[in-house]
Design an enzyme around this catalytic site. Structure first.
Site, PDB file in Angstrom:
ATOM      1  N   ASP A  31      60.525  27.415  51.571  1.00 38.13           N
ATOM      2  CA  ASP A  31      61.509  27.953  52.511  1.00 38.13           C
ATOM      3  C   ASP A  31      62.833  27.218  52.318  1.00 38.13           C
ATOM      4  OD1 ASP A  31      61.189  29.793  55.243  1.00 38.13           O
ATOM      5  OD2 ASP A  31      62.896  28.421  55.303  1.00 38.13           O
ATOM      6  N   GLY A  85      57.198  41.634  50.949  1.00 38.91           N
ATOM      7  CA  GLY A  85      57.400  42.299  52.232  1.00 38.91           C
ATOM      8  C   GLY A  85      58.846  42.366  52.650  1.00 38.91           C
ATOM      9  N   THR A  86      59.691  41.540  52.029  1.00 38.94           N
ATOM     10  CA  THR A  86      61.108  41.538  52.405  1.00 38.94           C
ATOM     11  C   THR A  86      61.701  42.915  52.140  1.00 38.94           C
ATOM     12  OG1 THR A  86      61.159  39.252  51.676  1.00 38.94           O
ATOM     13  CG2 THR A  86      63.283  40.299  52.108  1.00 38.94           C
ATOM     14  N   ASN A 112      56.293  48.630  55.146  1.00 41.61           N
ATOM     15  CA  ASN A 112      55.426  48.384  56.298  1.00 41.61           C
ATOM     16  C   ASN A 112      53.998  48.138  55.798  1.00 41.61           C
ATOM     17  OD1 ASN A 112      53.859  48.558  58.674  1.00 41.61           O
ATOM     18  ND2 ASN A 112      55.541  49.652  59.653  1.00 41.61           N
ATOM     19  N   HIS A 145      62.431  50.393  68.761  1.00 39.44           N
ATOM     20  CA  HIS A 145      62.206  49.005  68.335  1.00 39.44           C
ATOM     21  C   HIS A 145      63.003  48.074  69.245  1.00 39.44           C
ATOM     22  CE1 HIS A 145      60.618  50.418  64.400  1.00 39.44           C
ATOM     23  NE2 HIS A 145      60.041  49.229  64.366  1.00 39.44           N
ATOM     24  N   HIS A 146      62.648  46.797  69.194  1.00 42.76           N
ATOM     25  CA  HIS A 146      63.349  45.732  69.943  1.00 42.76           C
ATOM     26  C   HIS A 146      64.847  45.698  69.603  1.00 42.76           C
ATOM     27  CE1 HIS A 146      63.407  43.514  66.136  1.00 42.76           C
ATOM     28  NE2 HIS A 146      62.171  43.970  65.970  1.00 42.76           N
ATOM     29  N   LYS A 149      66.672  44.361  66.123  1.00 42.76           N
ATOM     30  CA  LYS A 149      66.567  45.050  64.826  1.00 42.76           C
ATOM     31  C   LYS A 149      67.946  45.545  64.412  1.00 42.76           C
ATOM     32  CE  LYS A 149      63.807  48.538  62.430  1.00 42.76           C
ATOM     33  NZ  LYS A 149      63.526  47.672  61.279  1.00 42.76           N
TER      34      LYS A 149
HETATM   35  N1  LIG Z   1      57.063  44.944  55.027  1.00 45.61           N
HETATM   36  C1  LIG Z   1      56.636  44.629  56.262  1.00 45.61           C
HETATM   37  O1  LIG Z   1      55.576  45.091  56.715  1.00 45.61           O
HETATM   38  C2  LIG Z   1      57.447  43.660  57.078  1.00 45.61           C
HETATM   39  C3  LIG Z   1      57.016  43.266  58.348  1.00 45.61           C
HETATM   40  C4  LIG Z   1      57.765  42.319  59.037  1.00 45.61           C
HETATM   41  C5  LIG Z   1      58.928  41.788  58.464  1.00 45.61           C
HETATM   42  N2  LIG Z   1      59.335  42.226  57.243  1.00 45.61           N
HETATM   43  C6  LIG Z   1      60.504  41.673  56.558  1.00 45.61           C
HETATM   44  O2  LIG Z   1      60.154  40.366  56.080  1.00 45.61           O
HETATM   45  C7  LIG Z   1      61.318  39.540  56.034  1.00 45.61           C
HETATM   46  C8  LIG Z   1      61.034  38.243  56.786  1.00 45.61           C
HETATM   47  O3  LIG Z   1      60.736  38.522  58.140  1.00 45.61           O
HETATM   48  P1  LIG Z   1      60.471  37.327  59.196  1.00 45.61           P
HETATM   49  O4  LIG Z   1      60.280  38.013  60.491  1.00 45.61           O
HETATM   50  O5  LIG Z   1      59.428  36.386  58.697  1.00 45.61           O
HETATM   51  O6  LIG Z   1      61.895  36.602  59.172  1.00 45.61           O
HETATM   52  P2  LIG Z   1      62.215  35.083  59.544  1.00 45.61           P
HETATM   53  O7  LIG Z   1      63.692  34.997  59.669  1.00 45.61           O
HETATM   54  O8  LIG Z   1      61.381  34.623  60.683  1.00 45.61           O
HETATM   55  O9  LIG Z   1      61.732  34.257  58.258  1.00 45.61           O
HETATM   56  C9  LIG Z   1      62.322  34.384  57.000  1.00 45.61           C
HETATM   57  C10 LIG Z   1      62.255  33.013  56.356  1.00 45.61           C
HETATM   58  O10 LIG Z   1      62.653  33.127  54.994  1.00 45.61           O
HETATM   59  C11 LIG Z   1      63.386  31.972  54.669  1.00 45.61           C
HETATM   60  N3  LIG Z   1      64.182  32.219  53.476  1.00 45.61           N
HETATM   61  C12 LIG Z   1      65.376  32.846  53.355  1.00 45.61           C
HETATM   62  N4  LIG Z   1      65.785  32.830  52.083  1.00 45.61           N
HETATM   63  C13 LIG Z   1      64.815  32.173  51.382  1.00 45.61           C
HETATM   64  C14 LIG Z   1      64.674  31.814  50.024  1.00 45.61           C
HETATM   65  N5  LIG Z   1      65.610  32.093  49.107  1.00 45.61           N
HETATM   66  N6  LIG Z   1      63.557  31.148  49.637  1.00 45.61           N
HETATM   67  C15 LIG Z   1      62.624  30.815  50.546  1.00 45.61           C
HETATM   68  N7  LIG Z   1      62.719  31.113  51.866  1.00 45.61           N
HETATM   69  C16 LIG Z   1      63.805  31.772  52.268  1.00 45.61           C
HETATM   70  C17 LIG Z   1      64.194  31.665  55.913  1.00 45.61           C
HETATM   71  O11 LIG Z   1      64.645  30.333  55.930  1.00 45.61           O
HETATM   72  C18 LIG Z   1      63.179  31.987  57.018  1.00 45.61           C
HETATM   73  O12 LIG Z   1      62.433  30.842  57.383  1.00 45.61           O
HETATM   74  C19 LIG Z   1      62.452  40.407  56.612  1.00 45.61           C
HETATM   75  O13 LIG Z   1      63.141  41.039  55.527  1.00 45.61           O
HETATM   76  C20 LIG Z   1      61.716  41.466  57.436  1.00 45.61           C
HETATM   77  O14 LIG Z   1      62.449  42.680  57.566  1.00 45.61           O
HETATM   78  C21 LIG Z   1      58.608  43.140  56.548  1.00 45.61           C
END
Ligand SMILES: NC(=O)c1ccc[n+]([C@@H]2O[C@H](COP(=O)([O-])OP(=O)(O)OC[C@H]3O[C@@H](n4cnc5c(N)ncnc54)[C@H](O)[C@@H]3O)[C@@H](O)[C@H]2O)c1
Length: 259
Positions: A31, A85-86, A112, A145-146, A149
């Site tokens: 992280d 997932g990002t 998702n 959604h919340h 978002k």
């Molecule tokens: N596909 C899905 O089902 C799904 C579900 C939930 C969230 N998401 C996505 O997942 C992502 C993360 O969500 P979250 O709720 O955990 O967010 P969050 O902000 O709680 O956590 C993200 C983490 O990533 C870290 N980060 C940022 N850049 C980084 C890098 N270069 N290397 C390592 N770590 C890094 C941040 O410091 C943070 O701790 C978002 O893009 C969100 O939209 C996808």
């Protein structure tokens, strides 16, 4: 399985729990800031070295839209099954697909990961196919959604809309903004509301003069995403139907098509 997590925020921590509950071991957490991560860095080569040193057999990436492309570009050459997932990088899917194919490795992405939502996609597709045979029914989509978002409509609602368009020949175009005109019959109207703490609700209406068929998926929390991401990595790490290691770019559709 030994798993490395890239991005150790809300989802990273939930995935860790879901993976442990299924008997996996988290060997590395990367992280930018999280103090409890095993590797805190903004340098992708340090990230790659930490993952190599950990002996990880697969990687799950849930970081930030601004970081994901640099992370994927650095992680793909490791040639480990990689679940992403990002959100917010799909415009670069062709570039990532090329890199995955060049490296003969496997990547799975989904906007998702919830098992329930992926079941819902298939239920909506079949419902749209059936309903499209009856002219009396019109269709519309809604999500809430919340209020934290940032994007709307949700990527999930757009995926649901895609299923409707694929299975309902009478609908050809999406309207996602407020319409000042009554919709044309070939337009599919999508509406979004941002309110409070709603984890995510998606509804499809099939409406006729006589009745309404309403299909709704309601998320209670984010656990479904975490569990789905772990299941996706398990699937990606197994052999394909040809008994060879999976190679290429996959989505949750591929996981569900083998059920
Ligand atoms: N596909 C899905 O089902 C799904 C579900 C939930 C969230 N998401 C996505 O997942 C992502 C993360 O969500 P979250 O709720 O955990 O967010 P969050 O902000 O709680 O956590 C993200 C983490 O990533 C870290 N980060 C940022 N850049 C980084 C890098 N270069 N290397 C390592 N770590 C890094 C941040 O410091 C943070 O701790 C978002 O893009 C969100 O939209 C996808």
């Amino acid at each position: 399985m030994k798993i490395a997590l890239v991005g150790y925020g809300k989802m990273g921590h939930m995935i860790e729990q879901a993976a442990r509950d299924k008997g996996h071991v988290i060997v590395c957490t990367v992280d930018l800031f999280a103090e409890d991560a095993t590797c805190i860095t903004n340098d992708t080569s340090q990230m790659v070295q930490a993952i190599k040193d950990s002996g990880a057999e697969g990687i799950i990436e849930f970081s930030h839209p601004a970081s994901v492309m640099a992370n994927l570009t650095a992680l793909i050459p490791l040639r480990l099954p990689l679940v992403v997932g990002t959100t917010g990088w799909k415009d670069n899917l062709a570039q990532i697909t090329e890199q995955v194919e060049q490296n003969k490795t496997a990547l799975l992405h989904a906007s998702n990961f919830s098992v329930g939502v992926n079941l819902f996609y298939r239920i909506v597709a079949e419902a749209a196919r059936l309903v499209s045979q009856f002219d009396a029914y019109d269709t519309g989509l809604f999500e809430s959604h919340h209020n934290q978002k940032v994007d709307s409509p949700s990527g999930t609602l757009l995926d649901i809309a895609k299923k409707v368009l694929e299975n309902m020949p009478s609908k050809k175009r999406l309207i996602t903004n407020c319409s000042q005109n009554k919709p044309e019959s070939d337009e599919l109207h999508l509406a979004s509301v941002r309110v409070g703490s709603v984890p995510g609700t998606h509804t499809v209406w099939f409406d006729s003069p006589a009745d309404t068929i309403e299909l709704t998926h309601t998320a209670r929390n984010r656990e479904g995403f975490a569990l789905g991401a772990v299941r996706a990595l398990e699937w990606l790490s197994t052999s394909g139907l040809d008994n060879k290691p999976r190679a290429g770019v996959f989505t949750m559709d591929d996981v569900f098509s083998e059920l």
